[in-house]
Design a protein around this motif. Structure first.
Motif, PDB file in Angstrom:
ATOM      1  N   ALA A  99       0.754  -1.212  -0.005  1.00 42.45           N
ATOM      2  CA  ALA A  99      -0.184   0.084   0.084  1.00 42.45           C
ATOM      3  C   ALA A  99       0.768   1.468  -0.047  1.00 42.45           C
ATOM      4  O   ALA A  99       0.406   2.334   0.007  1.00 42.45           O
ATOM      5  CB  ALA A  99      -0.708  -0.039   1.218  1.00 42.45           C
ATOM      6  N   ALA A 100       2.213   1.066   0.096  1.00 43.20           N
ATOM      7  CA  ALA A 100       3.225   2.262   0.288  1.00 43.20           C
ATOM      8  C   ALA A 100       2.611   3.025   1.233  1.00 43.20           C
ATOM      9  O   ALA A 100       2.627   4.547   1.440  1.00 43.20           O
ATOM     10  CB  ALA A 100       3.234   3.007  -1.189  1.00 43.20           C
ATOM     11  N   VAL A 101       2.428   2.410   2.635  1.00 46.03           N
ATOM     12  CA  VAL A 101       1.937   3.197   3.868  1.00 46.03           C
ATOM     13  C   VAL A 101       2.885   2.847   4.853  1.00 46.03           C
ATOM     14  O   VAL A 101       3.351   1.640   4.813  1.00 46.03           O
ATOM     15  CB  VAL A 101       0.447   2.748   4.224  1.00 46.03           C
ATOM     16  N   GLY A 102       3.419   3.657   5.712  1.00 46.70           N
ATOM     17  CA  GLY A 102       4.096   3.579   6.754  1.00 46.70           C
ATOM     18  C   GLY A 102       3.675   2.427   7.859  1.00 46.70           C
ATOM     19  O   GLY A 102       2.538   2.454   8.076  1.00 46.70           O
ATOM     20  N   LYS A 103       4.570   1.266   8.163  1.00 46.99           N
ATOM     21  CA  LYS A 103       4.065   0.172   9.033  1.00 46.99           C
ATOM     22  C   LYS A 103       3.580   0.972  10.069  1.00 46.99           C
ATOM     23  O   LYS A 103       2.379   0.278  10.804  1.00 46.99           O
ATOM     24  CB  LYS A 103       5.182  -0.483   9.326  1.00 46.99           C
ATOM     25  N   ALA A 104       4.030   1.943  10.859  1.00 41.85           N
ATOM     26  CA  ALA A 104       3.405   2.466  11.985  1.00 41.85           C
ATOM     27  C   ALA A 104       1.976   3.057  11.998  1.00 41.85           C
ATOM     28  O   ALA A 104       1.165   2.937  12.676  1.00 41.85           O
ATOM     29  CB  ALA A 104       4.286   3.666  12.675  1.00 41.85           C
ATOM     30  N   THR A 105       1.630   3.729  10.589  1.00 40.96           N
ATOM     31  CA  THR A 105       0.634   4.325  10.236  1.00 40.96           C
ATOM     32  C   THR A 105      -0.619   2.987  10.161  1.00 40.96           C
ATOM     33  O   THR A 105      -1.695   3.222  10.828  1.00 40.96           O
ATOM     34  CB  THR A 105       0.608   4.998   8.980  1.00 40.96           C
ATOM     35  N   LEU A 106      -0.013   1.933   9.330  1.00 41.37           N
ATOM     36  CA  LEU A 106      -0.973   0.993   9.146  1.00 41.37           C
ATOM     37  C   LEU A 106      -1.085   0.296  10.579  1.00 41.37           C
ATOM     38  O   LEU A 106      -2.463  -0.149  11.063  1.00 41.37           O
ATOM     39  CB  LEU A 106      -0.464  -0.056   8.327  1.00 41.37           C
ATOM     40  N   SER A 107      -0.213  -0.093  11.535  1.00 41.25           N
ATOM     41  CA  SER A 107      -0.534  -0.508  12.877  1.00 41.25           C
ATOM     42  C   SER A 107      -1.467   0.133  13.786  1.00 41.25           C
ATOM     43  O   SER A 107      -2.502  -0.395  14.523  1.00 41.25           O
ATOM     44  CB  SER A 107       0.810  -0.662  13.639  1.00 41.25           C
ATOM     45  N   GLY A 108      -1.293   1.645  13.683  1.00 38.23           N
ATOM     46  CA  GLY A 108      -2.067   2.587  14.361  1.00 38.23           C
ATOM     47  C   GLY A 108      -3.761   2.625  13.830  1.00 38.23           C
ATOM     48  O   GLY A 108      -4.799   2.530  14.468  1.00 38.23           O
ATOM     49  N   LEU A 109      -3.773   2.303  12.510  1.00 37.17           N
ATOM     50  CA  LEU A 109      -5.198   2.148  11.751  1.00 37.17           C
ATOM     51  C   LEU A 109      -5.778   1.047  12.320  1.00 37.17           C
ATOM     52  O   LEU A 109      -7.024   1.137  12.599  1.00 37.17           O
ATOM     53  CB  LEU A 109      -4.890   2.121  10.435  1.00 37.17           C
ATOM     54  N   GLU A 110      -4.937  -0.227  12.186  1.00 32.68           N
ATOM     55  CA  GLU A 110      -5.758  -1.269  12.653  1.00 32.68           C
ATOM     56  C   GLU A 110      -5.915  -1.573  14.183  1.00 32.68           C
ATOM     57  O   GLU A 110      -6.919  -1.991  14.666  1.00 32.68           O
ATOM     58  CB  GLU A 110      -4.642  -2.573  12.676  1.00 32.68           C
ATOM     59  N   ALA A 111      -5.253  -0.580  15.026  1.00 33.19           N
ATOM     60  CA  ALA A 111      -5.581  -0.642  16.450  1.00 33.19           C
ATOM     61  C   ALA A 111      -6.757   0.299  16.791  1.00 33.19           C
ATOM     62  O   ALA A 111      -7.176   0.602  17.793  1.00 33.19           O
ATOM     63  CB  ALA A 111      -4.142  -0.209  17.224  1.00 33.19           C
ATOM     64  N   GLY A 112      -6.991   1.114  15.753  1.00 35.44           N
ATOM     65  CA  GLY A 112      -8.073   2.196  15.923  1.00 35.44           C
ATOM     66  C   GLY A 112      -7.633   3.402  16.632  1.00 35.44           C
ATOM     67  O   GLY A 112      -8.496   4.170  17.060  1.00 35.44           O
TER      68      GLY A 112
END
Length: 187
Positions: free
Chosen positions: A42-55
């Motif tokens: 997705a060319a998205v930062g891993k921290a951004t994606l992790s925060g997204l999944e965590a809500g």
């Protein structure tokens, strides 16, 4: 192109970020994909994606579209009916209806682009097309390399698997309908 405010990313969701995060995690895990792999695709930062999944992070519209494309899914597979309105740097879309029609899914949105603002959107997955009918204002939209213009009563469409743009030209806000057509991808 970026928003007139020089690319300030605005959260896409007014509510429902936690629901979206749970949905993203479920879809990623169902595909057997690691967080790192989805972030890379997705060319998205891993921290951004992790925060997204965590809500704990409220994603931008571009982030949601990039994640949906990396999962080969329509945007509504991530947001479902949780948020009524999604916001990008310049574009505001309100989901009106989702049509599942066998091998394709259609998403119908009401779209508003404030006067003087513009936004560049990432490519969707292969085969996705966008169809815009303008009701008010002058819109420049379509592939970044070959944008199209449409005014009131006009319709434009393009294959949206390339970076594309939306810009409200002139002094009036653009009011339009946006229909996104996604081919069904079986996993």
């Amino acid at each position: 192109m970026t928003a007139a405010s020089e690319g300030v990313a605005r959260p896409a969701l007014t509510e429902g970020a936690a629901d979206v995060g749970h949905r993203v995690r479920h879809l990623r895990e169902r595909r057997g994909m690691s967080l790192s792999e989805l972030a890379r695709r997705a060319a998205v930062g891993k921290a951004t994606l992790s925060g997204l999944e965590a809500g704990t992070r409220n994603p931008t519209l571009d982030t949601l579209q990039a994640v949906a494309a990396a999962l080969d899914l329509p945007l509504t597979a991530l947001v479902s009916s949780a948020p009524a309105t999604l916001r990008g740097a310049a574009v505001q879309i309100e989901l009106l209806r989702v049509f599942d029609d066998g091998p394709v899914t259609y998403e119908l949105y009401r779209m508003r682009v404030p006067a003087g603002l513009a936004q560049r959107s990432a490519a969707h997955q292969a085969g996705v097309t966008e169809h815009v009918t303008v009701f008010a204002g002058m819109l420049e939209t379509g592939p970044v390399d070959a944008p199209l213009r449409a005014g009131p009563g006009e319709h434009v469409e393009w294959t949206a698997d390339v970076p594309h743009t939306y810009a409200a030209l002139g002094a009036d806000d653009v009011l339009a309908s946006l229909l996104i057509r996604y081919p069904r991808v079986d996993h």
